[in-house]
Design a protein around this motif. Structure first.
Motif, PDB file in Angstrom:
ATOM      1  N   LEU A 170      -3.926  16.251 -10.874  1.00  0.00           N
ATOM      2  CA  LEU A 170      -2.745  17.115 -10.929  1.00  0.00           C
ATOM      3  C   LEU A 170      -1.576  16.481 -10.187  1.00  0.00           C
ATOM      4  N   VAL A 171      -1.850  15.928  -9.025  1.00  0.00           N
ATOM      5  CA  VAL A 171      -0.807  15.298  -8.213  1.00  0.00           C
ATOM      6  C   VAL A 171      -0.182  14.126  -8.960  1.00  0.00           C
ATOM      7  N   ILE A 172      -1.001  13.258  -9.521  1.00  0.00           N
ATOM      8  CA  ILE A 172      -0.493  12.082 -10.227  1.00  0.00           C
ATOM      9  C   ILE A 172       0.323  12.490 -11.444  1.00  0.00           C
ATOM     10  N   GLU A 173      -0.170  13.462 -12.208  1.00  0.00           N
ATOM     11  CA  GLU A 173       0.547  13.926 -13.396  1.00  0.00           C
ATOM     12  C   GLU A 173       1.898  14.532 -13.026  1.00  0.00           C
ATOM     13  N   SER A 174       1.923  15.342 -11.958  1.00  0.00           N
ATOM     14  CA  SER A 174       3.168  15.992 -11.539  1.00  0.00           C
ATOM     15  C   SER A 174       4.188  14.976 -11.048  1.00  0.00           C
ATOM     16  N   LEU A 175       3.736  13.999 -10.280  1.00  0.00           N
ATOM     17  CA  LEU A 175       4.636  12.958  -9.792  1.00  0.00           C
ATOM     18  C   LEU A 175       5.194  12.137 -10.944  1.00  0.00           C
ATOM     19  N   LYS A 176       4.336  11.801 -11.884  1.00  0.00           N
ATOM     20  CA  LYS A 176       4.769  11.011 -13.035  1.00  0.00           C
ATOM     21  C   LYS A 176       5.810  11.762 -13.855  1.00  0.00           C
ATOM     22  N   SER A 177       5.613  13.065 -14.037  1.00  0.00           N
ATOM     23  CA  SER A 177       6.573  13.881 -14.800  1.00  0.00           C
ATOM     24  C   SER A 177       7.947  13.896 -14.139  1.00  0.00           C
ATOM     25  N   ALA A 178       7.955  13.829 -12.819  1.00  0.00           N
ATOM     26  CA  ALA A 178       9.218  13.842 -12.069  1.00  0.00           C
ATOM     27  C   ALA A 178       9.769  12.436 -11.833  1.00  0.00           C
ATOM     28  N   LYS A 179       9.078  11.438 -12.397  1.00  0.00           N
ATOM     29  CA  LYS A 179       9.487  10.032 -12.221  1.00  0.00           C
ATOM     30  C   LYS A 179       9.474   9.609 -10.755  1.00  0.00           C
ATOM     31  N   LEU A 180       8.444  10.061 -10.059  1.00  0.00           N
ATOM     32  CA  LEU A 180       8.158   9.604  -8.706  1.00  0.00           C
ATOM     33  C   LEU A 180       6.862   8.795  -8.759  1.00  0.00           C
ATOM     34  N   THR A 181       6.840   7.652  -8.098  1.00  0.00           N
ATOM     35  CA  THR A 181       5.693   6.746  -8.161  1.00  0.00           C
ATOM     36  C   THR A 181       4.834   6.881  -6.909  1.00  0.00           C
ATOM     37  N   LEU A 182       3.561   7.161  -7.091  1.00  0.00           N
ATOM     38  CA  LEU A 182       2.634   7.218  -5.969  1.00  0.00           C
ATOM     39  C   LEU A 182       2.374   5.793  -5.487  1.00  0.00           C
ATOM     40  N   GLU A 183       2.848   5.494  -4.272  1.00  0.00           N
ATOM     41  CA  GLU A 183       2.750   4.128  -3.738  1.00  0.00           C
ATOM     42  C   GLU A 183       1.598   3.943  -2.758  1.00  0.00           C
ATOM     43  N   THR A 184       1.323   4.967  -1.949  1.00  0.00           N
ATOM     44  CA  THR A 184       0.308   4.847  -0.906  1.00  0.00           C
ATOM     45  C   THR A 184      -0.534   6.117  -0.871  1.00  0.00           C
ATOM     46  N   LEU A 185      -1.848   5.934  -0.731  1.00  0.00           N
ATOM     47  CA  LEU A 185      -2.769   7.063  -0.744  1.00  0.00           C
ATOM     48  C   LEU A 185      -3.841   6.831   0.312  1.00  0.00           C
ATOM     49  N   ARG A 186      -4.147   7.877   1.045  1.00  0.00           N
ATOM     50  CA  ARG A 186      -5.246   7.814   2.012  1.00  0.00           C
ATOM     51  C   ARG A 186      -6.035   9.115   1.961  1.00  0.00           C
ATOM     52  N   PHE A 187      -7.347   9.010   1.873  1.00  0.00           N
ATOM     53  CA  PHE A 187      -8.205  10.184   1.845  1.00  0.00           C
ATOM     54  C   PHE A 187      -8.715  10.500   3.245  1.00  0.00           C
ATOM     55  N   VAL A 188      -8.970  11.786   3.485  1.00  0.00           N
ATOM     56  CA  VAL A 188      -9.496  12.265   4.763  1.00  0.00           C
ATOM     57  C   VAL A 188     -10.889  12.838   4.525  1.00  0.00           C
ATOM     58  N   GLN A 189     -11.854  12.392   5.312  1.00  0.00           N
ATOM     59  CA  GLN A 189     -13.233  12.848   5.208  1.00  0.00           C
ATOM     60  C   GLN A 189     -13.694  13.373   6.561  1.00  0.00           C
ATOM     61  N   SER A 190     -14.512  14.437   6.541  1.00  0.00           N
ATOM     62  CA  SER A 190     -15.053  14.968   7.790  1.00  0.00           C
ATOM     63  C   SER A 190     -16.034  13.985   8.433  1.00  0.00           C
ATOM     64  N   PHE A 191     -16.888  13.374   7.583  1.00  0.00           N
ATOM     65  CA  PHE A 191     -17.872  12.412   8.051  1.00  0.00           C
ATOM     66  C   PHE A 191     -17.921  11.238   7.079  1.00  0.00           C
ATOM     67  N   LYS A 192     -18.526  10.146   7.513  1.00  0.00           N
ATOM     68  CA  LYS A 192     -18.599   8.952   6.682  1.00  0.00           C
ATOM     69  C   LYS A 192     -19.283   9.200   5.346  1.00  0.00           C
ATOM     70  N   ASP A 193     -20.319  10.028   5.348  1.00  0.00           N
ATOM     71  CA  ASP A 193     -21.116  10.235   4.137  1.00  0.00           C
ATOM     72  C   ASP A 193     -20.709  11.478   3.353  1.00  0.00           C
ATOM     73  N   LYS A 194     -19.539  12.044   3.653  1.00  0.00           N
ATOM     74  CA  LYS A 194     -19.054  13.223   2.948  1.00  0.00           C
ATOM     75  C   LYS A 194     -17.915  12.846   2.000  1.00  0.00           C
ATOM     76  N   ASN A 195     -17.766  13.649   0.952  1.00  0.00           N
ATOM     77  CA  ASN A 195     -16.639  13.443   0.044  1.00  0.00           C
ATOM     78  C   ASN A 195     -15.324  13.780   0.753  1.00  0.00           C
ATOM     79  N   ALA A 196     -14.271  13.169   0.289  1.00  0.00           N
ATOM     80  CA  ALA A 196     -12.945  13.464   0.840  1.00  0.00           C
ATOM     81  C   ALA A 196     -12.540  14.895   0.511  1.00  0.00           C
ATOM     82  N   HIS A 197     -11.908  15.575   1.459  1.00  0.00           N
ATOM     83  CA  HIS A 197     -11.427  16.939   1.225  1.00  0.00           C
ATOM     84  C   HIS A 197      -9.899  17.010   1.198  1.00  0.00           C
TER      85      HIS A 197
END
Length: 238
Positions: free
Chosen positions: A159-186
């Motif tokens: 959703l984020v990528i599609e919305s940014l693209k529609s507004a002609k904004l380019t996603l340049e940098t992305l970082r995920f946050v995880q509670s623990f090493k073996d958990k999925n990003a939230h």
């Protein structure tokens, strides 16, 4: 840099800022340090915008908040910062007095099927401000090479990528946050740029805890808390 303690008044029985805003501020620091004008959307008590104002005293920092009690707190908390100005307004109706080098935002991102918070002091539900509408308005407020720096739930990356693209904004940098090493990003921390053709850079994830002990923060998280150096004061507002 000597980062003075940032005391923040917040209303009782209302949404309180959490670590998401502090992680977002730390993520934004390299990109906003030379900004002349910064906008904080949905400022709440002002934590994100006032961290920007404190550490970038030469920048003009504007904060927009539509809830009257939260806007009042933003205004009170901003009194010590001559470079900060608070506007009580719905962002979608906001008429920016200037264009901005950087716009920061911790928007509402709980999914439309989730339970809404009982606290009315700060909306955290997508129905209050959907990401596509947010981004379309952001585009109109940015300078030609301006940055939009935000956080959002990791599950909504498409959703984020599609919305940014529609507004002609380019996603340049992305970082995920995880509670623990073996958990999925939230959570994701993202930086998009106006009129950019850069490729996407995905940074190593931010791991917040060593174990399930909530006080067992990683060294990086403890460093972020030290850099932000905030202190909350709960106040009863009539």
């Amino acid at each position: 840099m000597d980062r003075k303690l940032l005391r923040l008044y917040q209303p009782l029985n209302a949404y309180s800022y959490n670590s998401d805003s502090l992680f977002l501020y730390d993520f934004s620091r390299p990109f906003i340090k030379n900004s002349g004008a910064i906008l904080d959307i949905g400022s709440g008590c002002g934590v994100l915008g006032l961290l920007c104002a404190r550490d970038n005293p030469l920048a003009s920092v504007h904060l927009v908040e539509k809830d009257s009690k939260m806007a009042f707190c933003s205004q009170k908390n901003a009194l010590k910062f001559p470079n900060a100005q608070v506007f009580e307004s719905d962002f979608l109706d906001f008429n920016p007095p200037i264009l901005y080098d950087a716009i920061v935002c911790n928007p509402p991102f709980y999914a439309l099927g989730s339970i809404k918070s009982k606290n009315k002091g700060h909306a955290r539900h997508q129905s209050e401000l959907d990401f596509a509408s947010l981004v379309a308005k952001v585009k109109k407020c940015l300078k030609p090479k301006g940055y939009f720096i935000f956080c959002y739930e990791a599950l909504s990356l498409c959703l984020v990528i599609e919305s940014l693209k529609s507004a002609k904004l380019t996603l340049e940098t992305l970082r995920f946050v995880q509670s623990f090493k073996d958990k999925n990003a939230h959570l994701m921390l993202g930086l998009a740029r106006n009129n950019s053709k850069s490729t996407l850079k995905v940074l190593p994830p931010l791991i917040t805890h060593h174990s399930k002990n909530q006080s067992d923060n990683t060294k990086e998280v403890l460093s972020i808390y030290q850099i932000c150096n905030t202190y909350s004061i709960k106040a009863l507002l009539n």
